[in-house]
Write an enzyme that holds these catalytic residues in place. Structure first.
Site, PDB file in Angstrom:
ATOM      1  CG  ASP A   1      -2.072  -0.994   1.052  1.00  0.00           C
ATOM      2  OD1 ASP A   1      -2.421  -1.310  -0.107  1.00  0.00           O
ATOM      3  OD2 ASP A   1      -2.614  -1.454   2.071  1.00  0.00           O
ATOM      4  N   GLY A   2       2.007   1.185   0.711  1.00  0.00           N
ATOM      5  CA  GLY A   2       2.937   2.321   0.751  1.00  0.00           C
ATOM      6  C   GLY A   2       3.471   2.645  -0.639  1.00  0.00           C
TER       7      GLY A   2
HETATM    8  P1  NAP Z   1       5.270   2.730   6.744  1.00  0.00           P
HETATM    9  O1  NAP Z   1       5.451   3.324   8.101  1.00  0.00           O
HETATM   10  O2  NAP Z   1       6.432   2.043   6.108  1.00  0.00           O
HETATM   11  O3  NAP Z   1       4.030   1.701   6.732  1.00  0.00           O
HETATM   12  C1  NAP Z   1       2.834   1.959   7.281  1.00  0.00           C
HETATM   13  C2  NAP Z   1       1.924   0.741   7.157  1.00  0.00           C
HETATM   14  O4  NAP Z   1       0.621   1.231   6.799  1.00  0.00           O
HETATM   15  C3  NAP Z   1       2.322  -0.295   6.104  1.00  0.00           C
HETATM   16  O5  NAP Z   1       2.119  -1.579   6.634  1.00  0.00           O
HETATM   17  C4  NAP Z   1       1.343  -0.016   4.977  1.00  0.00           C
HETATM   18  O6  NAP Z   1       1.020  -1.168   4.220  1.00  0.00           O
HETATM   19  C5  NAP Z   1       0.117   0.400   5.755  1.00  0.00           C
HETATM   20  N1  NAP Z   1      -0.861   1.181   4.996  1.00  0.00           N
HETATM   21  C6  NAP Z   1      -0.662   2.192   4.124  1.00  0.00           C
HETATM   22  N2  NAP Z   1      -1.835   2.652   3.678  1.00  0.00           N
HETATM   23  C7  NAP Z   1      -2.789   1.891   4.260  1.00  0.00           C
HETATM   24  C8  NAP Z   1      -4.210   1.872   4.188  1.00  0.00           C
HETATM   25  N3  NAP Z   1      -4.875   2.754   3.449  1.00  0.00           N
HETATM   26  N4  NAP Z   1      -4.878   0.964   4.951  1.00  0.00           N
HETATM   27  C9  NAP Z   1      -4.223   0.097   5.721  1.00  0.00           C
HETATM   28  N5  NAP Z   1      -2.885   0.070   5.847  1.00  0.00           N
HETATM   29  C10 NAP Z   1      -2.184   0.952   5.109  1.00  0.00           C
HETATM   30  O7  NAP Z   1       4.812   3.933   5.808  1.00  0.00           O
HETATM   31  P2  NAP Z   1       4.317   3.911   4.320  1.00  0.00           P
HETATM   32  O8  NAP Z   1       4.295   2.521   3.787  1.00  0.00           O
HETATM   33  O9  NAP Z   1       5.081   4.942   3.577  1.00  0.00           O
HETATM   34  O10 NAP Z   1       2.835   4.421   4.516  1.00  0.00           O
HETATM   35  C11 NAP Z   1       2.547   5.718   4.999  1.00  0.00           C
HETATM   36  C12 NAP Z   1       1.341   5.560   5.836  1.00  0.00           C
HETATM   37  O11 NAP Z   1       1.722   4.991   7.084  1.00  0.00           O
HETATM   38  C13 NAP Z   1       0.661   6.844   6.245  1.00  0.00           C
HETATM   39  O12 NAP Z   1      -0.197   7.322   5.236  1.00  0.00           O
HETATM   40  C14 NAP Z   1      -0.059   6.443   7.509  1.00  0.00           C
HETATM   41  O13 NAP Z   1      -1.399   6.084   7.247  1.00  0.00           O
HETATM   42  C15 NAP Z   1       0.664   5.190   7.965  1.00  0.00           C
HETATM   43  N6  NAP Z   1       1.111   5.381   9.339  1.00  0.00           N
HETATM   44  C16 NAP Z   1       0.563   4.590  10.278  1.00  0.00           C
HETATM   45  C17 NAP Z   1       0.893   4.753  11.611  1.00  0.00           C
HETATM   46  C18 NAP Z   1       0.245   3.879  12.633  1.00  0.00           C
HETATM   47  O14 NAP Z   1      -0.554   2.999  12.252  1.00  0.00           O
HETATM   48  N7  NAP Z   1       0.518   4.080  13.906  1.00  0.00           N
HETATM   49  C19 NAP Z   1       1.799   5.738  11.998  1.00  0.00           C
HETATM   50  C20 NAP Z   1       2.345   6.545  11.010  1.00  0.00           C
HETATM   51  C21 NAP Z   1       1.989   6.366   9.650  1.00  0.00           C
HETATM   52  P3  NAP Z   1       2.045  -1.909   3.248  1.00  0.00           P
HETATM   53  O15 NAP Z   1       2.888  -2.764   4.120  1.00  0.00           O
HETATM   54  O16 NAP Z   1       1.139  -2.687   2.362  1.00  0.00           O
HETATM   55  O17 NAP Z   1       2.819  -0.870   2.502  1.00  0.00           O
END
Ligand code: NAP
Length: 268
Positions: free
Chosen positions: A45-46
């Site tokens: 997804d990222g």
């Molecule tokens: P990352 O920190 O490497 O990964 C964040 C995780 O979020 C990955 O497992 C990614 O899935 C998953 N993800 C991304 N979009 C999603 C969605 N719409 N629904 C469910 N899971 C999703 O960062 P990144 O891959 O660059 O993604 C950035 C995203 O991280 C931000 O948009 C934010 O939503 C999320 N994030 C989450 C948290 C938290 O949950 N505490 C904190 C900060 C940021 P994949 O493994 O498939 O790539």
């Protein structure tokens, strides 16, 4: 058909990307990184978020497809063993296009021009040094609350399963034109008060986050983080643009939620 393909960059995703390129060449598909009709992300997804930000200036012309090299994702819903089937479908099947809402953010400064951003998952507002964010939250130009805490997260419906979920926000079906505001560790006591619940706003409602204390802010738009100085307000609303996904089979949102958050824990 003109396509662009982006890999997460790990060896598994790179190998799959090259395999797909060869297969697409056999179908006489043309790689065009400038003006593609289909953008394929290979990774997770990222990676789809990165693909979105690379082509966010061509949303009217582009359909996105995500291939996952790990577990099944929300945006990346094709698996490596299905890529031949996907490419055959891209060439032979009528392409159904599913649209998801996006978030528009306009950052206004004391001097200089406002800057406009789009987010597929969410935008967050924090201070850039870990200090408490103090900001007034206006909804439809009326003060709703003075927020004190780590920050605020404003998410799209499809982003509701990402950071928003970790913050206790609701999961929202992407067919709803809405945005959700969730608190990040608000300070609540006898002196300071916030609503405490996530707020879901419809398309025609705009909110403004107005920093009260001075100092740089750290803003995120999906995976992109940047510091901003002299911010007077951050305006958020549901964008007029949408992202389009190419769909060749049903993959209901609630099934994805079930498979991602419930099925695996029950199965193990
Ligand atoms: P990352 O920190 O490497 O990964 C964040 C995780 O979020 C990955 O497992 C990614 O899935 C998953 N993800 C991304 N979009 C999603 C969605 N719409 N629904 C469910 N899971 C999703 O960062 P990144 O891959 O660059 O993604 C950035 C995203 O991280 C931000 O948009 C934010 O939503 C999320 N994030 C989450 C948290 C938290 O949950 N505490 C904190 C900060 C940021 P994949 O493994 O498939 O790539």
């Amino acid at each position: 058909m003109k396509y662009a393909i982006l890999s997460k960059g790990d060896s598994k995703s790179n190998a799959l990307m090259h395999k797909m390129k060869n297969y697409m060449n056999d179908f006489k598909m043309i790689e065009d990184t400038i003006a593609p009709e289909v953008v394929i992300s290979v990774g997770g997804d990222g990676t789809l978020l990165q693909a979105f930000h690379t082509y966010s200036h061509r949303l009217d012309e582009v359909s996105f497809v995500g291939v996952h090299t790990g577990h099944l994702g929300f945006y990346a819903d094709w698996l490596p063993h299905e890529v031949e089937k996907l490419i055959i479908a891209l060439n032979n099947d009528p392409m159904q296009k599913i649209e998801y809402p996006l978030l528009e953010v306009i950052v206004n400064y004391e001097t200089g021009r406002p800057t406009r951003y789009l987010a597929l998952n969410e935008a967050t507002v924090k201070t850039n040094n870990g200090a408490t964010l103090v900001a007034d939250l206006d909804i439809r130009h009326t003060l709703f609350e003075r927020f004190r805490g780590d920050g605020l997260c404003i998410s799209t419906p499809s982003g509701s399963t990402a950071y928003n979920k970790a913050l206790g926000g609701a999961l929202i079906h992407p067919s709803l034109d809405a945005m959700q505001i969730t608190e990040i560790a608000s300070i609540n006591n006898r002196v300071f008060r916030t609503v405490g619940s996530p707020l879901v706003l419809p398309k025609h409602h705009t909110c403004h986050i107005k920093p009260v204390t001075s100092g740089p802010l750290q803003l995120t738009f999906d995976h992109v983080t940047s510091d901003h100085r002299n911010v007077t307000s951050i305006q958020c609303r549901v964008a007029d643009e949408k992202i389009r996904f190419a769909r060749f089979r049903p993959f209901p949102f609630w099934k994805r939620v079930h498979d991602s958050f419930i099925a695996s824990s029950v199965d193990t």
